[in-house]
Design a protein around this motif. Structure first.
Motif, PDB file in Angstrom:
ATOM      1  N   ASP A   1      10.110 -20.138 -12.338  1.00 10.03           N
ATOM      2  CA  ASP A   1       9.876 -21.443 -12.961  1.00 10.03           C
ATOM      3  C   ASP A   1      10.824 -22.456 -12.333  1.00 10.03           C
ATOM      4  O   ASP A   1      11.831 -22.101 -11.720  1.00 10.03           O
TER       5      ASP A   1
ATOM      6  N   PHE B   1       3.962 -25.218  -8.102  1.00 11.82           N
ATOM      7  CA  PHE B   1       4.060 -25.906  -9.380  1.00 11.82           C
ATOM      8  C   PHE B   1       3.647 -27.366  -9.157  1.00 11.82           C
ATOM      9  O   PHE B   1       4.130 -28.021  -8.218  1.00 11.82           O
TER      10      PHE B   1
ATOM     11  N   GLN C   1       2.808 -24.208 -13.331  1.00 13.87           N
ATOM     12  CA  GLN C   1       2.399 -23.358 -12.211  1.00 13.87           C
ATOM     13  C   GLN C   1       0.881 -23.378 -12.066  1.00 13.87           C
ATOM     14  O   GLN C   1       0.147 -23.042 -12.974  1.00 13.87           O
TER      15      GLN C   1
END
Length: 701
Positions: A550, A576, A570
């Motif tokens: 992340d 992302f 994502q």
């Protein structure tokens, strides 16, 4: 008001009636020749019959006067926000509307013009055309336009039936300085000089105290700004050298000068795509093998690659009495390639090369130093890599991303991207990729590439393992060494994909990505931040590529210095994204930690600010054709008068509209002059009278 007219509804076509009239004239002439005393009555009778056939009627119309229409156009484009033009427009609009409302029998049609789409500028001509097309032309008494006069589609202005009056905003003393990009390349070769032609231009009544010098600041991607003193009004040729591939945002900024109308046109941006002139590759083949021609064909087929290739045809252990100096037709320039000019190569490929004493150990030291200085090598390992002749046993071993165990796995296996490879830009998204080995449940149903047949077993990988092979062993390992990069492909079987064995695979795309990753192309960096801009819009997709699970929100710095955080989600492994709309054109800076990217939103040169000085020149032709005039609001809001067609429509302190006098018909009544029986009776009486006169004349004779 009423009016009367005579209309006809003939029973026969008019040619037949005229023919009948001709016959009547012939008969009348005959009567005169014979001396008939009743010829006049006979002529009247014929005329009555012809009138009966034509059926004359009286038409009475009831009409009512129609109001005149005045088109009132107010310009609300971006250039109207300069100085106090918006306040001038508001005041003039209210005053003109009140005056038109006070005129008897006048209606107003108001149209507001805003910025055109896709940097089209102020579309006053189109607005006038659309407004005129929506109204009856016979009722339009004129048009009043409140604007700075900078119409970018003046050629579309219609031929108005009334005067076009332009109430000009702005001030006669206005002046402005702007930056004009005349020519700029779309592509630039990395490390080579490109040129951009530009000009600093003054408009309006420039004070003498301003001078003819300007300060111009240039920066690439917002870094290392440099300021120069340049001459105003002269073409400038500025050299520019790009230092990285991909998009380069070059920003030019003029230092603001006190008193200029706006600074919106003091900045210009140019987006130049940095490309390499040619990829210089040195291919060293350790021995002839089936995949050697595939490597050579692959590299030679690319016009952007300069290839130097040599193959060791005879190993040193082969003793046949031939002197070393006679092993080749020409002496191969190893000293020149590996020492003198090694830094001129972008990539060195070792294809099944074994250290057999052909190249001195000092050359490998030099290659290692070349990598640490920023060079790149790709090792396509064959069985030699698992022996004492391995490149790992040379000084290159310190930069190799994995150690050979000494085993060669000669078995059929399926190359797969690893879990890390699904995120890495070199292997992510390759067409037809099978799932990683730990996620493959049913290989018969899953997509797959062609099998390879041999692999060198590797251990202790210190780089990123992006592909695995037999028994899940590392197959493709990528690493960074110093300022350079190293790629190790633990198999010499990639050529099977090129031959289509077992369905083949994306050999060309994989090798291309490896080479460009080693060339540090921005599109193939593991950690990258960039934006995909929608053409003609102020929206973009922010893309953050990362090997992490992340990422934090991306920060966007607006042109005014404020910062917004944009959360990213994502959309694919290692990718992302977020959609974001900019509040206006300008330069925006995207940041995430050490990553930064400058993005130019909107047009590089807004058309609204190309000509900022208020002027009636663009609409001069349309104004002259309509008999209108240009009136500066700076001198006061003019009075509005009604003037007759053909009279002057402007004067000191006033402008005019021309009443059209249009009327609408409210009632129509049609009444025959005589009924049909009355026509016949009148014709019969006239004929009888003629007969009686002629009969009396014969008795008297």
């Amino acid at each position: 008001m009423s009016g009367m007219s005579v209309i006809f509804a003939p029973l026969l076509p008019w040619p037949a009636i005229w023919a009948a009239g001709g016959v009547a004239l012939v008969l009348l002439a005959l009567a005169l020749w014979r001396g008939l005393r009743g010829w006049a009555l006979r002529a009247l009778a014929a005329l009555v019959l012809l009138a009966a056939i034509a059926q004359p009627s009286l038409q009475r119309e009831q009409t009512a006067p129609l109001s005149d229409i005045v088109l009132l156009i107010d310009d609300r484009s971006a250039s109207q926000t300069l100085s106090d033009r918006a306040a001038q427009t508001d005041t003039a609009l209210a005053n003109v509307q009140a005056q038109l409302d006070a005129l008897p029998n006048v209606e107003t049609r108001r149209v507001t013009v805003k910025d055109g789409a896709e940097n089209a500028g102020t579309e006053l001509g189109a607005a006038l055309s659309e407004a005129l097309a929506s109204e009856p032309r016979a009722r339009v008494a004129g048009a009043v336009v409140i604007s700075d006069g900078q119409a970018h589609d003046a050629a579309l202005a219609p031929d108005l039936p009334g005067p076009l009056q332009l109430l000009l905003t702005g001030r006669a003393a206005d002046w402005d300085r702007r930056l004009v990009i005349q020519t700029a390349p779309a592509f630039g070769i990395i490390g080579e000089e490109s040129s951009i032609r530009l000009k600093v231009e003054d408009q309006g009544k420039v004070p003498a105290s301003i001078g003819t010098k300007a300060k111009l600041t240039i920066s690439i991607d917002g870094k290392n700004p440099k300021t120069y003193d340049v001459n105003v009004g002269r073409d400038l040729e500025l050299p520019l050298t790009l230092d990285h591939g991909g998009q380069n945002v070059v920003q030019f900024t003029l230092t603001p000068v006190e008193g200029e109308l706006t600074t919106r046109n003091n900045t210009a941006t140019v987006q130049i795509n940095g490309v390499r002139d040619r990829l210089r590759v040195l291919l060293v083949s350790g021995q002839p093998h089936a995949g050697e021609r595939t490597w050579r064909n692959l590299l030679k087929s690319d016009a952007g690659v300069d290839l130097v290739h040599f193959t060791i045809l005879r190993p040193p252990e082969k003793q046949d009495g031939v002197p070393v100096s006679e092993l080749s037709l020409i002496a191969f320039p190893t000293q020149e390639l590996f020492v003198d000019k090694i830094d001129e190569f972008d990539l060195i490929i070792f294809d099944r090369y074994g250290a057999r004493g052909i190249l001195p150990s000092s050359y490998f030291d030099n290659i290692r130093d070349y990598v640490e200085r920023g060079g790149a090598i790709l090792v396509a390992a064959g069985p030699e890599y698992a022996t004492v002749e391995s490149l790992y046993q040379t000084s290159l071993g310190s930069i190799m991303p994995a150690r050979p165990t000494g085993r060669v796995l000669s078995e059929s296996f399926l190359p797969r991207p690893t879990e890390l490879g699904l995120r890495h830009p070199v292997t992510a998204g390759l067409k037809g990729a099978p799932p990683p080995a730990d996620k493959a449940k049913d290989d018969a149903k899953a997509p797959h590439w062609g099998h390879w047949l041999r692999q060198v077993e590797l251990s202790d990988p210190k780089g990123e393992v992006v592909m695995s092979g037999a028994d899940g062993k590392p197959l493709l390992v990528l690493s960074r060494e110093g300022k350079g990069r190293v790629a190790l492909l633990a198999s010499d079987q990639a050529w099977l994909w090129d031959r289509g064995y077992d369905g083949g695979g994306p050999q060309l795309e994989l090798l291309r990505r490896i080479a460009h990753w080693e060339m540090k192309e921005p599109e193939l960096e593991e950690e990258a931040l960039y934006a995909e801009i929608d053409p003609g819009a102020l929206s973009m997709t922010i893309v953050r590529r990362s090997m992490k699970d992340d990422v934090p929100p991306a920060s966007v710095t607006l042109p005014d210095g404020t910062v917004q955080d944009v959360p990213l989600s994502q959309s694919a492994p290692g990718r992302f994204t977020a959609r974001w709309t900019a509040p206006g054109p300008g330069l925006y800076t995207l940041k995430d930690g050490d990553l930064a990217r400058v993005v130019a939103m909107g047009p590089a040169s807004p058309r609204e600010f190309e000509q900022t000085i208020a002027s009636g020149e663009p609409l001069a032709k349309a104004i002259a054709a309509s008999g209108g005039a240009v009136t500066r609001l700076e001198e006061g809001i003019p009075r509005i008068r009604e003037v007759a067609v053909g009279r002057a429509t402007s004067g000191r302190g006033w402008i005019g509209i021309t009443p059209r006098g249009a009327r609408a018909t409210t009632d129509i009544r049609v009444q025959p002059v005589l009924p049909a029986w009355a026509w016949l009776l009148l014709a019969a009486l006239l004929t009888l009278g003629a007969w009686m006169i002629e009969g009396r004349g014969r008795r008297m004779a």
